[in-house]
Design a protein around this motif. Sequence first.
Motif, PDB file in Angstrom:
ATOM      1  N   PRO A  50       0.786  -1.233   0.000  1.00  0.00           N
ATOM      2  CA  PRO A  50       0.000   0.000   0.000  1.00  0.00           C
ATOM      3  C   PRO A  50       0.822   1.289   0.000  1.00  0.00           C
ATOM      4  O   PRO A  50       0.305   2.351  -0.304  1.00  0.00           O
ATOM      5  CB  PRO A  50      -0.803  -0.106   1.296  1.00  0.00           C
ATOM      6  CG  PRO A  50       0.053  -0.926   2.188  1.00  0.00           C
ATOM      7  CD  PRO A  50       0.743  -1.918   1.280  1.00  0.00           C
ATOM      8  N   THR A  51       2.102   1.190   0.327  1.00  0.00           N
ATOM      9  CA  THR A  51       2.946   2.379   0.436  1.00  0.00           C
ATOM     10  C   THR A  51       4.067   2.313  -0.588  1.00  0.00           C
ATOM     11  O   THR A  51       4.825   1.336  -0.612  1.00  0.00           O
ATOM     12  CB  THR A  51       3.550   2.484   1.859  1.00  0.00           C
ATOM     13  OG1 THR A  51       2.475   2.448   2.807  1.00  0.00           O
ATOM     14  CG2 THR A  51       4.344   3.754   2.028  1.00  0.00           C
ATOM     15  N   PRO A  52       4.220   3.340  -1.421  1.00  0.00           N
ATOM     16  CA  PRO A  52       5.317   3.340  -2.387  1.00  0.00           C
ATOM     17  C   PRO A  52       6.674   3.295  -1.675  1.00  0.00           C
ATOM     18  O   PRO A  52       6.800   3.773  -0.541  1.00  0.00           O
ATOM     19  CB  PRO A  52       5.153   4.659  -3.141  1.00  0.00           C
ATOM     20  CG  PRO A  52       3.817   5.187  -2.784  1.00  0.00           C
ATOM     21  CD  PRO A  52       3.410   4.547  -1.502  1.00  0.00           C
ATOM     22  N   VAL A  53       7.652   2.752  -2.342  1.00  0.00           N
ATOM     23  CA  VAL A  53       8.980   2.564  -1.748  1.00  0.00           C
ATOM     24  C   VAL A  53       9.538   3.865  -1.190  1.00  0.00           C
ATOM     25  O   VAL A  53      10.069   3.896  -0.078  1.00  0.00           O
ATOM     26  CB  VAL A  53       9.959   1.947  -2.776  1.00  0.00           C
ATOM     27  CG1 VAL A  53      11.377   1.909  -2.226  1.00  0.00           C
ATOM     28  CG2 VAL A  53       9.503   0.547  -3.148  1.00  0.00           C
ATOM     29  N   HIS A  54       9.399   4.966  -1.920  1.00  0.00           N
ATOM     30  CA  HIS A  54      10.026   6.219  -1.463  1.00  0.00           C
ATOM     31  C   HIS A  54       9.381   6.775  -0.195  1.00  0.00           C
ATOM     32  O   HIS A  54       9.953   7.655   0.451  1.00  0.00           O
ATOM     33  CB  HIS A  54      10.009   7.268  -2.586  1.00  0.00           C
ATOM     34  CG  HIS A  54       8.661   7.791  -2.924  1.00  0.00           C
ATOM     35  ND1 HIS A  54       7.728   7.058  -3.626  1.00  0.00           N
ATOM     36  CD2 HIS A  54       8.063   8.985  -2.669  1.00  0.00           C
ATOM     37  CE1 HIS A  54       6.630   7.766  -3.797  1.00  0.00           C
ATOM     38  NE2 HIS A  54       6.810   8.949  -3.217  1.00  0.00           N
ATOM     39  N   LEU A  55       8.208   6.250   0.178  1.00  0.00           N
ATOM     40  CA  LEU A  55       7.550   6.702   1.393  1.00  0.00           C
ATOM     41  C   LEU A  55       7.628   5.683   2.529  1.00  0.00           C
ATOM     42  O   LEU A  55       7.057   5.889   3.598  1.00  0.00           O
ATOM     43  CB  LEU A  55       6.082   7.046   1.098  1.00  0.00           C
ATOM     44  CG  LEU A  55       5.869   8.182   0.099  1.00  0.00           C
ATOM     45  CD1 LEU A  55       4.391   8.395  -0.169  1.00  0.00           C
ATOM     46  CD2 LEU A  55       6.536   9.468   0.580  1.00  0.00           C
ATOM     47  N   GLN A  56       8.371   4.610   2.312  1.00  0.00           N
ATOM     48  CA  GLN A  56       8.578   3.612   3.361  1.00  0.00           C
ATOM     49  C   GLN A  56       9.469   4.201   4.455  1.00  0.00           C
ATOM     50  O   GLN A  56      10.434   4.920   4.163  1.00  0.00           O
ATOM     51  CB  GLN A  56       9.252   2.356   2.791  1.00  0.00           C
ATOM     52  CG  GLN A  56       8.406   1.570   1.836  1.00  0.00           C
ATOM     53  CD  GLN A  56       7.308   0.792   2.537  1.00  0.00           C
ATOM     54  OE1 GLN A  56       7.347   0.557   3.739  1.00  0.00           O
ATOM     55  NE2 GLN A  56       6.319   0.388   1.764  1.00  0.00           N
ATOM     56  N   ASP A  68       6.619  13.458  -4.690  1.00  0.00           N
ATOM     57  CA  ASP A  68       7.893  13.334  -5.407  1.00  0.00           C
ATOM     58  C   ASP A  68       7.839  12.287  -6.527  1.00  0.00           C
ATOM     59  O   ASP A  68       8.544  12.422  -7.527  1.00  0.00           O
ATOM     60  CB  ASP A  68       9.027  12.988  -4.440  1.00  0.00           C
ATOM     61  CG  ASP A  68       9.433  14.165  -3.569  1.00  0.00           C
ATOM     62  OD1 ASP A  68       9.067  15.316  -3.904  1.00  0.00           O
ATOM     63  OD2 ASP A  68      10.122  13.944  -2.550  1.00  0.00           O
ATOM     64  N   PHE A  69       7.040  11.256  -6.363  1.00  0.00           N
ATOM     65  CA  PHE A  69       6.890  10.207  -7.376  1.00  0.00           C
ATOM     66  C   PHE A  69       5.394   9.952  -7.583  1.00  0.00           C
ATOM     67  O   PHE A  69       4.844   8.951  -7.112  1.00  0.00           O
ATOM     68  CB  PHE A  69       7.613   8.925  -6.941  1.00  0.00           C
ATOM     69  CG  PHE A  69       9.101   9.084  -6.858  1.00  0.00           C
ATOM     70  CD1 PHE A  69       9.898   8.910  -7.971  1.00  0.00           C
ATOM     71  CD2 PHE A  69       9.704   9.427  -5.652  1.00  0.00           C
ATOM     72  CE1 PHE A  69      11.279   9.064  -7.896  1.00  0.00           C
ATOM     73  CE2 PHE A  69      11.081   9.588  -5.560  1.00  0.00           C
ATOM     74  CZ  PHE A  69      11.865   9.410  -6.688  1.00  0.00           C
ATOM     75  N   PRO A  70       4.729  10.858  -8.290  1.00  0.00           N
ATOM     76  CA  PRO A  70       3.265  10.783  -8.404  1.00  0.00           C
ATOM     77  C   PRO A  70       2.743   9.518  -9.090  1.00  0.00           C
ATOM     78  O   PRO A  70       1.654   9.049  -8.763  1.00  0.00           O
ATOM     79  CB  PRO A  70       2.893  12.039  -9.183  1.00  0.00           C
ATOM     80  CG  PRO A  70       4.144  12.473  -9.863  1.00  0.00           C
ATOM     81  CD  PRO A  70       5.275  12.012  -8.996  1.00  0.00           C
TER      82      PRO A  70
END
Length: 107
Positions: A50-56, A68-70
């Motif tokens: 559920p969470t993109p890698v850059h927001l982990q 940042d990565f839409p």
Amino acid sequence: MLSSIEGIRLPRTAPGNLHVWHLYVVRVPARDKIMTGLHAAGIQAQIHYPTPVHLQPAFRDLGYAPGDFPVAEKAATEILSLPMHPHLTPSQQERVAETLESLLTHL
């Protein structure tokens, strides 16, 4: 069975490659509503990532923020893992496809 359903994006495999299909993840609009409908029909669908890698949390020190990565962020709101296991019968597969099509048609 899913390829003709409007509104669904299926996983793709690059030419010359094979996929092992550990998970069968599709992208659908109104993912949470679709998942609720599948669950109401007794079909277990899940959200595995559920969470993109850059927001982990593990990558917080890299300084990335929402926005940042839409494309990754949009995908994270649409991905849905459909049932997939060796004991899934053809009739169960058809039921998943028919239910998913009905839910997407009535959005």
